[in-house]
Design a protein around this motif. Structure first.
Motif, PDB file in Angstrom:
ATOM      1  N   VAL A 136      50.452  -3.154  10.821  1.00  0.00           N
ATOM      2  CA  VAL A 136      49.920  -2.253  12.126  1.00  0.00           C
ATOM      3  C   VAL A 136      48.598  -2.611  12.384  1.00  0.00           C
ATOM      4  O   VAL A 136      48.005  -1.844  12.975  1.00  0.00           O
ATOM      5  N   ARG A 137      48.049  -3.684  11.975  1.00  0.00           N
ATOM      6  CA  ARG A 137      46.705  -3.866  12.198  1.00  0.00           C
ATOM      7  C   ARG A 137      46.319  -3.991  13.955  1.00  0.00           C
ATOM      8  O   ARG A 137      45.245  -3.673  14.270  1.00  0.00           O
TER       9      ARG A 137
ATOM     10  N   ARG B 282      43.967  -7.067  17.591  1.00  0.00           N
ATOM     11  CA  ARG B 282      43.246  -6.434  16.345  1.00  0.00           C
ATOM     12  C   ARG B 282      42.104  -5.640  16.788  1.00  0.00           C
ATOM     13  O   ARG B 282      41.366  -4.825  15.820  1.00  0.00           O
TER      14      ARG B 282
ATOM     15  N   THR C 174      50.165   4.075   9.496  1.00  0.00           N
ATOM     16  CA  THR C 174      49.553   4.820  10.538  1.00  0.00           C
ATOM     17  C   THR C 174      50.125   4.160  12.035  1.00  0.00           C
ATOM     18  O   THR C 174      50.295   2.904  12.157  1.00  0.00           O
TER      19      THR C 174
ATOM     20  N   ASN D 218      40.391  -2.712   6.401  1.00  0.00           N
ATOM     21  CA  ASN D 218      39.850  -1.997   7.580  1.00  0.00           C
ATOM     22  C   ASN D 218      38.280  -2.492   7.441  1.00  0.00           C
ATOM     23  O   ASN D 218      37.292  -1.376   7.239  1.00  0.00           O
TER      24      ASN D 218
ATOM     25  N   ARG E  60      43.850   1.488   9.246  1.00  0.00           N
ATOM     26  CA  ARG E  60      45.275   1.012   8.847  1.00  0.00           C
ATOM     27  C   ARG E  60      45.574   1.518   7.664  1.00  0.00           C
ATOM     28  O   ARG E  60      44.856   1.030   6.618  1.00  0.00           O
TER      29      ARG E  60
ATOM     30  N   ALA F 171      50.406  -1.439   5.863  1.00  0.00           N
ATOM     31  CA  ALA F 171      49.350  -1.222   6.739  1.00  0.00           C
ATOM     32  C   ALA F 171      49.079  -2.443   7.399  1.00  0.00           C
ATOM     33  O   ALA F 171      48.520  -2.649   8.561  1.00  0.00           O
TER      34      ALA F 171
ATOM     35  N   THR G 220      46.462   0.198  15.420  1.00  0.00           N
ATOM     36  CA  THR G 220      45.629   1.476  15.043  1.00  0.00           C
ATOM     37  C   THR G 220      44.363   1.348  15.763  1.00  0.00           C
ATOM     38  O   THR G 220      44.009   2.420  16.218  1.00  0.00           O
TER      39      THR G 220
END
Length: 361
Positions: free
Chosen positions: A13-14, A181, A39, A130, A22, A10, A17
């Motif tokens: 992929v910060r 991000r 994701t 998140n 994430r 997770a 998304t």
């Protein structure tokens, strides 16, 4: 062990998304990892689907997921349906989805299908993935980071406005990662007029992989411009990616000219940090980064809407003929002071990055 791997996925992929939380997912059977995923950008598959697609057969597997699988149809079908169809026998979830459209409904769907569900494994670590999504779902507003760069004696620019460059290249690289991000990067029209910034993510200055993102897949760049001073030749309009200008008294022709340049124009009765943040929440923005001069930075702090203060401090003395870190004319008593809690202090090249949480009144 497996949830920790899902959290690492997770984190990877910060920067991809933005509008979505994430999430990482690991599929395990008989002690072996048979599938993994995270994701993808909005409109793409969620972590569970990526993981299921990565293995030919997930029957009898356990899925370790950092966030409760979704049970509603948004841009993509419900992930719980895919897990049920794949015949997994157990789902381990780090934390419940705060989205009111899910919020336990996904777990109940899985249980109703005869799938064992366990909750709370590495919950705090997964929730930290998140902060913006959690804050918007629970409190209705995005998570706000205010970024400032200053000298050792607290200056952000010389009196004539000269500020390039206070910090070194490694600190500026970190700012690019912060932009990546963020769902939106906010500045004021004064900064646009004085510095003509792009405010985009320059991927070649980061060590991040943009993956499937296109050059136009940039954070929303937002200009707070009460009276309509944003020039039509601003660099913002020349760089691919969405631009929003928020004003309260710009003339009709000015609004049309901005729109012709590709900007989304939002007219409000008052342009304040609170009204701008509410507008971005309605647009589905989870995390906001504010990059502004002393006046607007002070306004955001004065409004009590900053969650994190990130200060890049350079080993530099700039003297007395300078601009301050922020302008807060309403703070006249010690009781007006804002308390900060140091979260992290680390060296970045020749500079130091100080990250603080901001105590709310």
């Amino acid at each position: 062990m497996y949830m920790a791997k899902a959290i690492i996925l997770a984190k990877s992929v910060r920067h991809l998304t933005r509008a979505n939380p994430r999430v990482g997912c690991i599929l395990v059977r008989d002690g072996d990892v048979i599938g993994a995923g995270a994701t993808q950008p909005p409109g793409g598959p969620h972590a569970e689907i990526v993981a299921l697609n990565s293995c030919p057969d997930a029957r009898g597997a356990t899925a370790y997921v950092t966030l409760e699988p979704c049970s509603h149809t948004g841009r993509t079908p419900p992930c719980v349906d895919a897990l049920i169809k794949a015949a997994v026998i157990r789902v381990v979830v780090a934390c419940v989805d705060p989205n009111p459209k899910v919020n336990g409904a996904g777990l109940e769907r899985l249980r109703s299908a005869g799938i064992r569900v366990d909750i709370g494994v590495l919950e705090s670590q997964a929730r930290a993935l998140n902060p913006g999504f959690n804050r918007r779902m629970r409190g209705g507003l995005p998570f706000v980071r205010l970024k400032l760069a200053m000298s050792l004696d607290g200056a952000t620019a010389m009196a004539n406005g000269q500020s390039k460059w206070i910090t070194g290249p490694m600190a500026r690289r970190q700012v690019q990662r912060m932009r990546a991000r963020a769902g939106a990067v906010i500045t004021g029209v004064g900064t646009v007029v004085a510095d003509n910034p792009s405010l985009n993510v320059r991927w070649d200055e980061t060590d991040l992989d943009p993956g499937p993102l296109l050059p136009s897949d940039q954070p929303l760049r937002v200009v707070m411009d009460r009276s309509g001073r944003t020039p039509l030749d601003a660099q913002l309009f020349k760089i691919p990616g969405p631009v929003m200008i928020i004003s309260q008294s710009a003339s009709g022709p000015t609004q049309q000219a901005w729109a012709d340049c590709g900007a989304q124009v939002v007219m409000l009765t008052a342009v304040t940090p609170a009204t701008v943040l509410a507008e971005l929440a309605d647009a589905g923005v989870n995390e906001v980064m504010v990059e502004a001069g002393p006046t607007l930075a002070g306004a955001w702090m004065d409004a009590g809407l900053v969650d994190r203060l990130v200060v890049f401090q350079a080993p530099l003395l700039m003297g007395s003929q300078t601009r301050p870190l922020m302008h807060t004319p309403n703070w006249t008593e010690l009781s007006d002071a804002v308390r900060l809690q140091l979260i992290e202090s680390r060296a970045i090249g020749t500079d130091r990055c100080l990250e603080y949480s901001v105590e709310k009144a």
